[in-house]
Design a protein around this motif. Structure first.
Motif, PDB file in Angstrom:
ATOM      1  N   LYS A  21       0.808  -1.218   0.000  1.00 49.64           N
ATOM      2  CA  LYS A  21       0.000   0.000   0.000  1.00 49.64           C
ATOM      3  C   LYS A  21       0.842   1.268   0.000  1.00 49.64           C
ATOM      4  O   LYS A  21       0.295   2.379  -0.048  1.00 49.64           O
ATOM      5  N   LEU A  22       2.155   1.134   0.047  1.00 46.64           N
ATOM      6  CA  LEU A  22       3.008   2.310   0.123  1.00 46.64           C
ATOM      7  C   LEU A  22       2.915   3.179  -1.124  1.00 46.64           C
ATOM      8  O   LEU A  22       2.876   4.402  -1.040  1.00 46.64           O
ATOM      9  N   SER A  23       2.887   2.561  -2.287  1.00 46.52           N
ATOM     10  CA  SER A  23       2.836   3.325  -3.532  1.00 46.52           C
ATOM     11  C   SER A  23       1.599   4.208  -3.576  1.00 46.52           C
ATOM     12  O   SER A  23       1.675   5.402  -3.920  1.00 46.52           O
ATOM     13  N   TRP A  24       0.457   3.643  -3.244  1.00 42.73           N
ATOM     14  CA  TRP A  24      -0.784   4.422  -3.230  1.00 42.73           C
ATOM     15  C   TRP A  24      -0.712   5.535  -2.199  1.00 42.73           C
ATOM     16  O   TRP A  24      -1.063   6.693  -2.480  1.00 42.73           O
ATOM     17  N   ALA A  25      -0.242   5.213  -0.981  1.00 41.37           N
ATOM     18  CA  ALA A  25      -0.188   6.210   0.091  1.00 41.37           C
ATOM     19  C   ALA A  25       0.713   7.381  -0.284  1.00 41.37           C
ATOM     20  O   ALA A  25       0.360   8.544  -0.113  1.00 41.37           O
ATOM     21  N   LEU A  26       1.884   7.074  -0.827  1.00 41.67           N
ATOM     22  CA  LEU A  26       2.831   8.142  -1.134  1.00 41.67           C
ATOM     23  C   LEU A  26       2.419   8.955  -2.354  1.00 41.67           C
ATOM     24  O   LEU A  26       2.792  10.119  -2.482  1.00 41.67           O
ATOM     25  N   SER A  27       1.633   8.350  -3.236  1.00 42.19           N
ATOM     26  CA  SER A  27       1.199   9.076  -4.435  1.00 42.19           C
ATOM     27  C   SER A  27       0.242  10.207  -4.105  1.00 42.19           C
ATOM     28  O   SER A  27       0.016  11.098  -4.940  1.00 42.19           O
ATOM     29  N   HIS A  28      -0.333  10.196  -2.898  1.00 50.76           N
ATOM     30  CA  HIS A  28      -1.275  11.225  -2.483  1.00 50.76           C
ATOM     31  C   HIS A  28      -0.631  12.265  -1.561  1.00 50.76           C
ATOM     32  O   HIS A  28      -1.339  13.054  -0.924  1.00 50.76           O
TER      33      HIS A  28
END
Length: 229
Positions: free
Chosen positions: A60-67
């Protein structure tokens, strides 16, 4: 200004490194597992910016950091956070294995992947704070040591892959250090904890800063730090 992204800044070695870098005026980006932890870090390090992402859920890191806002250039990525659950192989559950492999190995790999563009832009450095268990495994340390042996492999491969991009990669292998994690380890071992027997987190922080500040004509690849008492 020199920019650093640090995991594990809330205590122990991570807090010591963050304080030292903040004192000299560097730009800090601190990873927090949730919004509450982010507020704690902001109160402790008022000059720092925080990023929320849970290392226990690397997918879930990619999604979290993309925001969230991220640095365009990154002079260093410091992987200092970690978790430990001791137990004999005959007793360790998949949950205990998966927790340690996710937080100690898969999450650092994923966070590094996401931060590589900024590291390449700055010809920066990745520092993995590993463990003596990343070199030798003892009884009851199978899952933790496996995650840390994997972290060594990750660092070694990354060093070769990113050499031509100017990204330096360092593994630091501290022995037992007087941190909250060490308190937990002693509780799991059923032993009395005496902080004076172990390495001061400031000593490990000094080692990390030495690797960071090394002139560009050299690279510290691996360094072990052992209790001197």
């Amino acid at each position: 200004m020199t920019a650093h992204l640090i995991t594990g800044a809330g205590s122990g070695i991570g807090a010591a490194v963050s304080a030292r870098l903040a004192e000299r005026g560097d730009e800090l980006w601190l990873l927090a597992r949730d919004a509450g932890r982010a507020r704690e870090l902001e109160n402790r390090f008022p000059v720092a910016r925080t990023i929320v992402g849970d290392l226990a859920a690397p997918d879930k890191l990619s999604w979290a950091l993309s925001h969230q806002e991220l640095p365009d250039r990154l002079d260093s990525l410091l992987h200092i956070a970690g978790v430990v659950e001791l137990g004999e192989v005959g007793e360790l559950t998949p949950k205990a294995w998966n927790l340690q492999l996710a937080a100690n190995l898969v999450a650092p790999a994923e966070l590094t992947r996401l931060m590589l563009p900024g590291l390449r832009a700055a010809r920066g450095q990745v520092i993995f704070v590993n463990s003596g268990a990343g070199l030798h495994a003892g009884a009851q340390w199978a899952a933790y040591a496996a995650s840390k042996h994997g972290l060594k492999a990750l660092a070694d491969a990354l060093r070769l892959e990113e050499h031509d991009n100017g990204v330096r990669v360092t593994s630091v292998y501290p022995g037992r250090t007087a941190t909250p994690m060490q308190v937990k380890v002693h509780q799991q071992e059923g032993k009395e904890y005496d902080a004076s027997r172990w390495i001061d987190p400031e000593s490990v922080a000094t080692t990390i800063l030495a690797a960071l500040d090394l002139p560009r004509d050299a690279e510290i690849t691996d360094v072990s730090v052992r209790p001197g008492r």
